[in-house]
Design a protein around this motif. Structure first.
Motif, short mmCIF file in Angstrom:
data_model
loop_
_atom_site.label_atom_id
_atom_site.label_comp_id
_atom_site.label_asym_id
_atom_site.label_seq_id
_atom_site.Cartn_x
_atom_site.Cartn_y
_atom_site.Cartn_z
N TRP A 25 10.50 5.56 10.59
CA TRP A 25 9.62 4.71 11.38
C TRP A 25 10.36 3.56 12.07
O TRP A 25 9.77 2.83 12.86
CB TRP A 25 8.48 4.14 10.51
N ARG B 172 0.83 -1.20 0.00
CA ARG B 172 0.00 0.00 0.00
C ARG B 172 0.85 1.24 0.00
O ARG B 172 1.99 1.26 0.46
CB ARG B 172 -0.96 -0.02 1.19
N ALA C 293 0.45 4.93 1.59
CA ALA C 293 -0.42 5.44 2.65
C ALA C 293 -0.10 6.88 3.01
O ALA C 293 0.36 7.17 4.12
CB ALA C 293 -0.28 4.54 3.88
N PRO C 294 -0.31 7.81 2.08
CA PRO C 294 0.05 9.20 2.38
C PRO C 294 -1.03 9.95 3.15
O PRO C 294 -2.20 9.55 3.16
CB PRO C 294 0.18 9.81 0.98
N SER C 295 -0.65 11.05 3.77
CA SER C 295 -1.63 11.99 4.30
C SER C 295 -2.17 12.78 3.11
O SER C 295 -1.45 12.95 2.11
CB SER C 295 -0.97 12.97 5.26
N VAL D 224 5.09 -3.87 4.28
CA VAL D 224 4.96 -2.43 4.51
C VAL D 224 6.29 -1.78 4.14
O VAL D 224 7.33 -2.09 4.73
CB VAL D 224 4.65 -2.15 6.00
N MET D 225 6.24 -0.92 3.12
CA MET D 225 7.44 -0.14 2.81
C MET D 225 7.17 1.26 3.30
O MET D 225 6.14 1.85 2.95
CB MET D 225 7.68 -0.12 1.31
N ARG D 226 8.04 1.77 4.12
CA ARG D 226 7.82 3.12 4.65
C ARG D 226 9.17 3.75 4.96
O ARG D 226 10.20 3.06 4.95
CB ARG D 226 6.93 3.06 5.89
N ARG E 167 -2.23 17.95 8.75
CA ARG E 167 -1.59 17.69 7.45
C ARG E 167 -2.61 17.57 6.32
O ARG E 167 -2.26 17.32 5.18
CB ARG E 167 -0.74 16.42 7.52
N GLU F 87 -4.23 8.45 4.89
CA GLU F 87 -4.04 8.53 6.34
C GLU F 87 -4.27 9.97 6.81
O GLU F 87 -3.35 10.78 6.83
CB GLU F 87 -2.64 8.01 6.70
N1 GLU Z 1 1.05 8.15 6.66
C1 GLU Z 1 2.39 7.69 6.97
C2 GLU Z 1 3.40 8.69 6.49
O1 GLU Z 1 3.06 9.51 5.64
C3 GLU Z 1 2.60 6.38 6.28
C4 GLU Z 1 3.72 5.58 6.76
C5 GLU Z 1 3.47 4.16 6.33
O2 GLU Z 1 3.58 3.92 5.12
O3 GLU Z 1 3.12 3.34 7.14
O4 GLU Z 1 4.50 8.71 6.96
#
Ligand code: GLU
Length: 550
Positions: free
Chosen positions: A257, A38, A40-42, A251-253, A80, A74
């Motif tokens: 994190w 996924r 998962a941006p703000s 999960v790539m982030r 944000r 997110e």
């Molecule tokens: N919403 C988080 C961010 O922008 C996503 C991090 C994730 O991919 O888990 O940092």
């Protein structure tokens, strides 16, 4: 009072049970090895290069394994969130042909069975799990004020202790159910905290797909899972619930994190969820003018904004090839030995990602794009550049549309074959390469004559050439022999070797003659193949152009 009573008063509106929710998100029916990823941006309205790289890698992993790539918004950090912030993200991704299989497809709509794909609409779900944890004695309400938390932090700093809500500092953890119940009944504000069973002296290991094993002390912090003001979950809690229910496999982030991993490990374990695999990506860097590496900056570097690529007219596929070269260190070599290879033929490899960050180099991107465009057929180049022209160069767009076959014939000069001409790094370079082929644009031109600049000599060359030598039906060899013949007649050298030996014997050489013709017809001293250009223009337009020379 029981834990159940406490959970009920904390979440009076929750009717959904955790079991009911779990049933709504069954295992996905995918092939063995298929990855669910996924982005998962703000909803900040745009994607910057670092996030595009991670979205691309998510997309690529899912495609490589016949899995699912989805877009989850997110928006739990309301600071944000910007108005229409989702559409901007979707269109930035679409500009690179990255279309999620599931998730948000507009500001309000989504596709897929694992939604809602926007966190603010999943509030009920988070509350149901939080309530479940309270009932089990694994979460509790915390009434500590900001002031008292600040006070605790000061003491911890003074004592050089770990900062946070744990051990004896976790004051509300020891409140009795009756006390907590009473406070809520009296309308006291609260957050919901996770009750960690972890021990800081134990060790846990993250097996990061790209970085390998990383060891941490176990989490023992009672982190906030539901905030007090908007009752939205924190990132940690939402991550655990969503990636579990949506069955994310990897999960790539961002690497920022990594320190939170022990919290996530604790949450997954306590909730009885299977942990996804993780890959913590490095920063996107660039080498500064003075040779130092620094983070690509949205403020300083235009290439940090993804709209830059679209506005410049770099084909999405070329940008993706470039992203692949910075994502995987072995891609460039693969691509060199498979220059016509498609991205889909190359499988992404976590072990070939750089922990220390990906170095971004716009010149390299332009080179890749140049190669990529040079390998398009003229029809492809026409089809792909036309929409770009419509958006950014209306005048050329109209001409390209009006003279479509002619335009494709122009594009076709020195195209195809082993060594195609590499003129265009982007669609925005096209105008500079072809404008002189359209009479509508061939006005008030600036002739780039080189060695021969005397107008009488120029006229003499042109008249002789077009009246006595040039024949549009000649093949290329005949055309060139005739050019040489005329060269000699005018006292120029047709043979470069002879010329170099005794330049004083000649007025110039055959290249000077062809330059006079080239510049007179196109105004430019550098163009693709002159023979082809003359053929395309045709003798009438050539004559009109000669008459324009004053
Ligand atoms: N919403 C988080 C961010 O922008 C996503 C991090 C994730 O991919 O888990 O940092």
């Amino acid at each position: 009072m029981t834990l159940k009573d406490l959970a009920d008063i904390m979440f009076p509106d929750v009717t959904l049970t955790v079991d009911e929710i779990e049933k709504r998100y069954p295992e996905r029916d995918l092939e063995e090895g298929a990855e669910v990823t996924r982005f998962a941006p703000s909803p900040t309205g745009f994607v910057h290069m670092g996030s595009l790289l991670s979205a691309f890698q998510d997309f690529k992993l899912a495609k490589d394994t016949k899995g699912i790539f989805y877009l989850r918004i997110e928006d739990t950090d309301t600071l944000r969130t910007v108005e229409n912030g989702i559409s901007g993200i979707i269109s930035d991704l679409a500009n690179f042909d990255i279309y999620p299989d599931e998730g948000m497809i507009s500001e309000t709509e989504s596709i897929g069975n694992y939604g809602p794909y926007i966190q603010s609409e999943r509030k009920k779900i988070y509350h149901a799990y939080a309530k479940y944890l309270v009932e089990k004695g694994l979460a509790y309400p915390c009434f500590c004020s900001k002031e008292s938390l600040d006070e605790t932090r000061k003491i911890q700093e003074l004592n050089k202790e770990r900062i946070g809500y744990y051990g004896s500092y976790a004051r509300c953890r020891t409140l009795s159910v009756d006390e907590a119940y009473e406070k809520i009944k009296n309308g006291e504000e609260f957050v919901v905290r996770f009750k960690s069973m972890g021990d800081f002296n134990n060790k846990i290991t993250l097996n990061d797909r790209m970085r390998g094993k990383i060891e941490f002390p176990e989490n023992d912090m009672d982190i906030v899972i539901i905030k007090s003001n908007d009752k939205l979950p924190t990132y940690h809690f939402a991550h655990a619930i969503d990636d579990h229910l949506m069955h994310t496999t990897t999960v790539m982030r961002g690497e920022e994190w990594i320190p939170s991993y022990p919290i996530h490990h604790d949450l997954f374990k306590t909730l009885g969820f299977k942990e996804p695999l993780y890959a913590h990506l490095g920063l996107v860097l660039k080498i500064d003018e003075n040779g130092t590496r620094r983070k690509l900056s949205k403020r300083k570097d235009p290439e940090a904004s993804v709209s830059f690529y679209h506005e410049k007219g770099i084909p999405p596929e070329a940008t993706k090839l470039y992203l692949m070269t910075i994502a995987n260190s072995n891609f460039e070599e693969w691509f060199l030995s498979n220059p016509t290879g498609k991205l889909t033929d190359f499988k992404m490899d976590f072990s070939k990602m750089s922990e220390s960050g990906s170095l971004f180099d716009v010149e390299k991107l332009f080179n890749i794009s140049k190669n990529y465009i040079s390998r398009m057929t003229s029809q492809e180049l026409y089809d792909k550049s036309l929409p770009w022209m419509e958006e950014y160069d209306k005048e050329l767009f109209e001409l390209m549309k009006k003279y479509s076959d002619y335009t494709k014939a122009i594009f076709n000069i020195e195209r195809g074959g082993e060594k195609p001409r590499k003129d265009y790094a982007s669609f925005s370079d096209i105008r500079g390469g072809i404008w002189y082929m359209y009479d509508e644009l061939f006005k008030d031109v600036n002739y780039e004559y080189q060695k021969v600049t005397d107008i009488d000599e120029i006229k003499k060359i042109l008249n002789l050439y077009f009246n006595e030598y040039y024949d549009i039906n000649d093949d290329k060899d005949t055309w060139f022999s005739k050019m040489k013949e005329m060269t000699e007649k005018l006292g120029y050298a047709s043979n470069m070797k002879d010329y170099k030996k005794n330049p004083e014997n000649y007025k110039g050489n055959v290249a000077d003659i062809s330059t006079v013709i080239r510049v007179s017809i196109t105004s430019r001293s550098q163009t693709p193949d002159l023979y082809e250009i003359l053929k395309l223009l045709g003798i009438d337009r050539i004559k009109t152009r000669i008459n324009m020379i004053k």
